[in-house]
Design a protein around this motif. Structure first.
Motif, PDB file in Angstrom:
ATOM      1  N   PRO A 374       7.089  34.533  16.572  1.00 31.56           N
ATOM      2  CA  PRO A 374       7.508  35.464  15.524  1.00 31.56           C
ATOM      3  C   PRO A 374       7.774  34.810  14.165  1.00 31.56           C
ATOM      4  O   PRO A 374       7.963  33.599  14.060  1.00 31.56           O
ATOM      5  CB  PRO A 374       8.806  36.056  16.098  1.00 31.56           C
ATOM      6  N   VAL A 375       7.780  35.656  13.140  1.00 33.12           N
ATOM      7  CA  VAL A 375       8.131  35.240  11.776  1.00 33.12           C
ATOM      8  C   VAL A 375       9.652  35.227  11.650  1.00 33.12           C
ATOM      9  O   VAL A 375      10.329  36.170  12.085  1.00 33.12           O
ATOM     10  CB  VAL A 375       7.544  36.227  10.748  1.00 33.12           C
ATOM     11  N   TRP A 376      10.185  34.171  11.036  1.00 36.71           N
ATOM     12  CA  TRP A 376      11.614  34.057  10.759  1.00 36.71           C
ATOM     13  C   TRP A 376      11.822  33.994   9.255  1.00 36.71           C
ATOM     14  O   TRP A 376      11.152  33.224   8.554  1.00 36.71           O
ATOM     15  CB  TRP A 376      12.190  32.799  11.418  1.00 36.71           C
ATOM     16  N   ILE A 377      12.785  34.758   8.758  1.00 34.01           N
ATOM     17  CA  ILE A 377      13.001  34.862   7.312  1.00 34.01           C
ATOM     18  C   ILE A 377      13.476  33.535   6.722  1.00 34.01           C
ATOM     19  O   ILE A 377      13.103  33.176   5.600  1.00 34.01           O
ATOM     20  CB  ILE A 377      14.008  35.986   6.997  1.00 34.01           C
ATOM     21  N   ASN A 378      14.274  32.777   7.467  1.00 40.03           N
ATOM     22  CA  ASN A 378      14.781  31.517   6.893  1.00 40.03           C
ATOM     23  C   ASN A 378      13.667  30.500   6.690  1.00 40.03           C
ATOM     24  O   ASN A 378      13.632  29.800   5.676  1.00 40.03           O
ATOM     25  CB  ASN A 378      15.913  30.940   7.741  1.00 40.03           C
ATOM     26  N   LEU A 379      12.722  30.407   7.630  1.00 38.50           N
ATOM     27  CA  LEU A 379      11.591  29.487   7.435  1.00 38.50           C
ATOM     28  C   LEU A 379      10.704  29.973   6.296  1.00 38.50           C
ATOM     29  O   LEU A 379      10.178  29.161   5.523  1.00 38.50           O
ATOM     30  CB  LEU A 379      10.791  29.345   8.735  1.00 38.50           C
ATOM     31  N   ASN A 380      10.544  31.275   6.173  1.00 37.93           N
ATOM     32  CA  ASN A 380       9.767  31.809   5.052  1.00 37.93           C
ATOM     33  C   ASN A 380      10.434  31.489   3.719  1.00 37.93           C
ATOM     34  O   ASN A 380       9.756  31.191   2.727  1.00 37.93           O
ATOM     35  CB  ASN A 380       9.586  33.324   5.198  1.00 37.93           C
ATOM     36  N   TRP A 381      11.748  31.547   3.676  1.00 34.20           N
ATOM     37  CA  TRP A 381      12.468  31.222   2.446  1.00 34.20           C
ATOM     38  C   TRP A 381      12.223  29.766   2.056  1.00 34.20           C
ATOM     39  O   TRP A 381      11.986  29.457   0.890  1.00 34.20           O
ATOM     40  CB  TRP A 381      13.962  31.489   2.643  1.00 34.20           C
ATOM     41  N   LEU A 382      12.239  28.873   3.033  1.00 37.34           N
ATOM     42  CA  LEU A 382      11.956  27.458   2.756  1.00 37.34           C
ATOM     43  C   LEU A 382      10.531  27.290   2.233  1.00 37.34           C
ATOM     44  O   LEU A 382      10.293  26.566   1.258  1.00 37.34           O
ATOM     45  CB  LEU A 382      12.127  26.618   4.032  1.00 37.34           C
TER      46      LEU A 382
END
Length: 446
Positions: A374-382
């Motif tokens: 799945p997609v995680w928002i915290n990794l996307n933010w990084l």
């Protein structure tokens, strides 16, 4: 006159921000000064969650942002170690709790707080810099940073002293929970080398979330076994390095440490009279970045990978952690081009949201199961921040747009299906999840 589309977009963004603030405010525990990740599933304070949560609070409630950091640091061990969970409160909705972890086995563990004996990716350094950049009262926030920055420095010193047995600038994790990417397929090959007992325990997570979205009971046997080994040796780092079957140099974990080193250098520069600490931080940085590029980059895959320190080999799988070093300014311009090409070829096809947590082309990929896809928002933010810093503006905007769209479409979930064709609700794990709300606020205000 404002165009309708601009007005409508502004209204939508303001509505999302209000909803995100409600999530954070509802999850904040006023009496203890910390924020739970979400109700039921995660009823305590988590280390890196709190860092991201503080960034969200900084945009509208500086007091809560500061209290969040103070609550976490209040449980710091005497040797500088910052644990991954602080059990400020009692709850029977989570396993394993404080009675299982027994942090007091370590002679330098917190005397005032029950905690775990493991940590999480060290984000506090760059979080302090984010708070400084966001909060308008620079005098007040700099005074706050002055009171707390040495605690974060001591945490970094602990890592380089006790978690870097080769003195090469790369620190190890001894448990998959320390990675932050708990049940990633990265660990499957390590589990294959182990044969832990089958523990008797009562899972609490699967009473809140569909078991199909969570680690299996057998995976929990591995997790508990690693903790039992650490407890048997009173959480002594040297013994763990000698005996634990799980000893990994993680690109995400080390990238967060490197990024936080850089932030501490900047902040100590603002504070002044910190030449010795700045000198030491720069020495750590030089060694760490050089070795990171030498040891963790995989030419064949075109990205960074994990290194199995116990068995002295790279773990050759791609995950969202493979791209996190972009956030820490680790690759040079030529290498970052290679990494971005890899990400787009494997993870960035038009039928997917960026960025899946594991290689979608792998037979180990599972789009619904925690860190297995799945997609995680915290990794996307990084990734958004890193791509933007390197000048990949179109791609960074896509990551931002995908993140906002997933939350707008499904809600403030813990993680999301990366497949765009999914028709049912594709938000998984805990709902009203704090770091998803916090980082959405930052996305919309950046």
């Amino acid at each position: 006159m404002l165009s309708f589309s601009f007005y409508n977009s502004t209204m939508t963004n303001n509505n999302l921000i209000q909803k995100a603030e409600t999530v954070l405010n509802n999850n904040f525990k006023e009496d203890k000064g910390f924020t739970i990740p979400c109700e039921g599933l995660y009823p305590f304070q988590w280390n890196w969650d709190s860092g991201f949560i503080a960034i969200g609070f900084a945009h509208y409630d500086a007091t809560k942002a500061k209290r969040e950091i103070e609550a976490l640091l209040s449980a710091q061990w005497e040797n500088g170690f910052i644990p991954h969970i602080v059990f400020h409160n009692d709850s029977d909705t989570y396993f394993p709790g404080p009675d299982f972890h027994q942090s007091k086995l370590h002679p330098l563990a917190s005397k005032t707080h029950r905690t775990t004996g493991m940590t999480q990716p060290p984000v506090l350094g760059f979080v302090l810099k984010e708070l400084y950049d966001i909060i308008e009262d620079k005098v007040d926030i700099l005074n706050f940073i002055k009171r707390n920055i040495d605690k974060v420095y001591n945490n970094h010193e602990h890592f380089y002293t006790y978690r870097d047995p080769n003195k090469e600038g790369l620190v190890y994790i001894y448990h998959n929970w320390e990675s932050g990417t708990d049940n990633s397929p990265i660990w499957d090959d390590i589990w294959a080398t182990m044969d832990p007992p089958k523990y008797k325990f009562e899972r609490r997570d699967t009473t809140h979330v569909d078991a199909a979205q969570r680690p299996t009971n057998r995976e929990y046997d591995y997790y508990l076994h690693l903790i039992e080994i650490a407890k048997e040796h009173n959480y002594d780092d040297a013994k763990i390095a000698e005996l634990s079957p799980f000893l990994v140099q993680d690109p995400l974990f080390n990238a967060m440490l490197i990024k936080s080193n850089a932030a501490l250098i900047e902040l100590y520069g603002l504070i002044g009279n910190s030449d010795d600490k700045i000198k030491t931080l720069k020495q750590w940085q030089t060694k760490a970045i050089k070795r990171f590029n030498e040891k963790l980059f995989n030419e064949k895959l075109g990205a960074y990978v994990h290194y199995d320190l116990r068995n002295e080999k790279q773990i050759e799988y791609l995950s969202s952690s493979s791209f996190a070093p972009i956030f820490a300014d680790i690759p040079n311009e030529e290498r970052v081009e290679t990494i971005v090409k890899t990400m787009m070829k494997k993870f960035g096809t038009e039928d997917r949201y960026l960025c899946a947590s594991f290689d979608p082309e792998s037979d180990r990929f599972n789009p619904k199961k925690y860190w297995r896809g799945p997609v995680w928002i915290n990794l996307n933010w990084l990734l958004y921040r890193g791509l933007k810093a390197y000048g990949f503006y179109d791609l960074s905007n896509r990551v931002k747009k995908d993140s906002i769209e997933l939350i707008e479409k499904y809600g403030f979930y813990e993680y999301f299906d990366s497949r765009k064709e999914v028709k049912e609700n594709a938000g998984y794990g805990g709902n009203n999840f704090s770091w998803s709300a916090a980082l959405l606020i930052d996305f919309l205000k950046s």
